[in-house]
Scaffold this motif. Structure first.
Motif, PDB file in Angstrom:
ATOM      1  N   GLU A 161      -0.948   6.092   2.521  1.00 56.89           N
ATOM      2  CA  GLU A 161      -1.845   7.255   2.509  1.00 56.89           C
ATOM      3  C   GLU A 161      -2.665   7.286   1.226  1.00 56.89           C
ATOM      4  N   ILE A 162      -3.754   8.044   1.302  1.00 59.39           N
ATOM      5  CA  ILE A 162      -4.487   8.366   0.078  1.00 59.39           C
ATOM      6  C   ILE A 162      -3.818   9.610  -0.494  1.00 59.39           C
ATOM      7  N   TYR A 163      -3.300   9.493  -1.723  1.00 58.99           N
ATOM      8  CA  TYR A 163      -2.574  10.611  -2.334  1.00 58.99           C
ATOM      9  C   TYR A 163      -3.074  10.793  -3.758  1.00 58.99           C
ATOM     10  N   GLU A 181      -5.240   8.099  -5.100  1.00 60.67           N
ATOM     11  CA  GLU A 181      -4.733   6.723  -5.182  1.00 60.67           C
ATOM     12  C   GLU A 181      -4.227   6.277  -3.815  1.00 60.67           C
ATOM     13  N   PHE A 182      -4.058   4.967  -3.676  1.00 64.57           N
ATOM     14  CA  PHE A 182      -3.521   4.430  -2.425  1.00 64.57           C
ATOM     15  C   PHE A 182      -2.009   4.282  -2.575  1.00 64.57           C
ATOM     16  N   LYS A 183      -1.282   5.002  -1.723  1.00 69.00           N
ATOM     17  CA  LYS A 183       0.171   5.077  -1.891  1.00 69.00           C
ATOM     18  C   LYS A 183       0.916   4.467  -0.703  1.00 69.00           C
ATOM     19  N   LEU A 184       1.899   3.635  -1.023  1.00 64.37           N
ATOM     20  CA  LEU A 184       2.872   3.225  -0.005  1.00 64.37           C
ATOM     21  C   LEU A 184       3.913   4.335   0.021  1.00 64.37           C
ATOM     22  N   ASP A 185       3.862   5.172   1.054  1.00 67.10           N
ATOM     23  CA  ASP A 185       4.660   6.397   1.042  1.00 67.10           C
ATOM     24  C   ASP A 185       6.065   6.194   1.606  1.00 67.10           C
ATOM     25  N   LYS A 186       6.192   5.290   2.575  1.00 63.36           N
ATOM     26  CA  LYS A 186       7.505   5.056   3.190  1.00 63.36           C
ATOM     27  C   LYS A 186       7.593   3.586   3.584  1.00 63.36           C
ATOM     28  N   PRO A 207      -7.823  -0.059  -6.695  1.00 63.85           N
ATOM     29  CA  PRO A 207      -7.407  -1.104  -7.639  1.00 63.85           C
ATOM     30  C   PRO A 207      -5.908  -1.393  -7.612  1.00 63.85           C
ATOM     31  N   CYS A 208      -5.122  -0.482  -7.026  1.00 64.31           N
ATOM     32  CA  CYS A 208      -3.678  -0.716  -7.009  1.00 64.31           C
ATOM     33  C   CYS A 208      -3.034   0.061  -5.865  1.00 64.31           C
ATOM     34  N   VAL A 209      -1.786  -0.289  -5.562  1.00 62.23           N
ATOM     35  CA  VAL A 209      -0.954   0.477  -4.629  1.00 62.23           C
ATOM     36  C   VAL A 209       0.136   1.130  -5.466  1.00 62.23           C
ATOM     37  N   VAL A 210       0.397   2.413  -5.231  1.00 58.76           N
ATOM     38  CA  VAL A 210       1.463   3.102  -5.956  1.00 58.76           C
ATOM     39  C   VAL A 210       2.569   3.501  -4.986  1.00 58.76           C
ATOM     40  N   LEU A 211       3.745   3.768  -5.526  1.00 52.57           N
ATOM     41  CA  LEU A 211       4.855   4.265  -4.712  1.00 52.57           C
ATOM     42  C   LEU A 211       5.838   4.993  -5.614  1.00 52.57           C
TER      43      LEU A 211
END
Ligand SMILES: CC(C)(COP(=O)(O)OP(=O)(O)OC[C@H]1O[C@@H](n2cnc3c(N)ncnc32)[C@H](O)[C@@H]1OP(=O)(O)O)[C@@H](O)C(=O)NCCC(=O)NCCS
Length: 167
Positions: A80-82, A85-90, A120-124
């Motif tokens: 998701e966009i959170y 930022e672009f987030k790997l949520d699950k 620029p990155c994926v967050v989690l």
């Protein structure tokens, strides 16, 4: 070791009950010893209740992907966009097929989407005591950015590392 050959498909409304059930199965195999059973039940209801999942499917800022191996649903990744930022949520893989590259393939799938969308990155966020998941994220290029304690209500907190993978 060679990775299992999986098929990744978007989750659709008829998949919701199966995703919810798969989440419970994987959570029960993962979180006892990390968080209490009360917190597991609370978070499963909050995040994987059918109505919540139907709502997620309607949200244009969320992507729900599921993985199949030999026709069997073996895991899922929600992104998701959170907060910009672009987030790997699950990211949840059935214990029967863990450590066979399924998580890695879903991470790459999500990372490719983030890159295509110009992030620029994926967050989690991952529980600080979830050593296996942290090990897996490090293997796929994530590093710890910060340590957080997030109040999620009803007396529960998420005691997490925020990790990021540069693209
Ligand atoms: C964490 C998870 C998503 C990784 O997916 P996966 O398909 O098992 O992982 P991959 O096969 O792609 O990557 C393997 C790496 O993950 C880590 N890992 C996965 N399972 C592990 C286990 N049982 N013991 C130790 N490390 C493990 C290791 O770093 C491993 O690398 P290695 O085999 O070279 O040591 C998956 O194991 C899972 O769903 N775990 C339970 C739920 C969970 O914790 N989800 C993350 C919530 S933030």
């Amino acid at each position: 070791m060679n990775s299992l050959s999986i098929e990744i498909r978007p989750v659709t409304p008829p998949d919701v009950p199966a995703i919810s059930a798969l989440a419970r199965e994987i959570w029960q195999a993962t979180y006892p010893g990390i968080i209490t059973q009360e917190q597991i039940d609370f978070m499963l209801e909050q995040r994987y209740g059918h109505e919540r999942l139907y709502d997620d499917l309607e949200d244009v800022h969320k992507w729900l992907d599921q993985a199949f191996y030999n026709g069997r649903r073996v895991g899922f990744a929600f992104s998701e966009i959170y907060k910009g930022e672009f987030k790997l949520d699950k990211l949840y893989i059935h214990p029967d097929v863990q450590r066979q590259g399924v998580g890695g393939q879903l991470i790459e799938h999500v990372a490719a989407r983030a890159k295509k969308n110009g992030y620029p990155c994926v967050v989690l966020a991952v529980n600080k005591r979830n050593d296996k998941a942290i090990g897996s994220y490090k293997k796929y290029g994530f590093t710890v950015r910060e340590s957080i304690v997030d109040d999620i209500g009803h007396g529960f907190v998420m005691d997490d590392f925020v990790m990021e993978k540069k693209l």
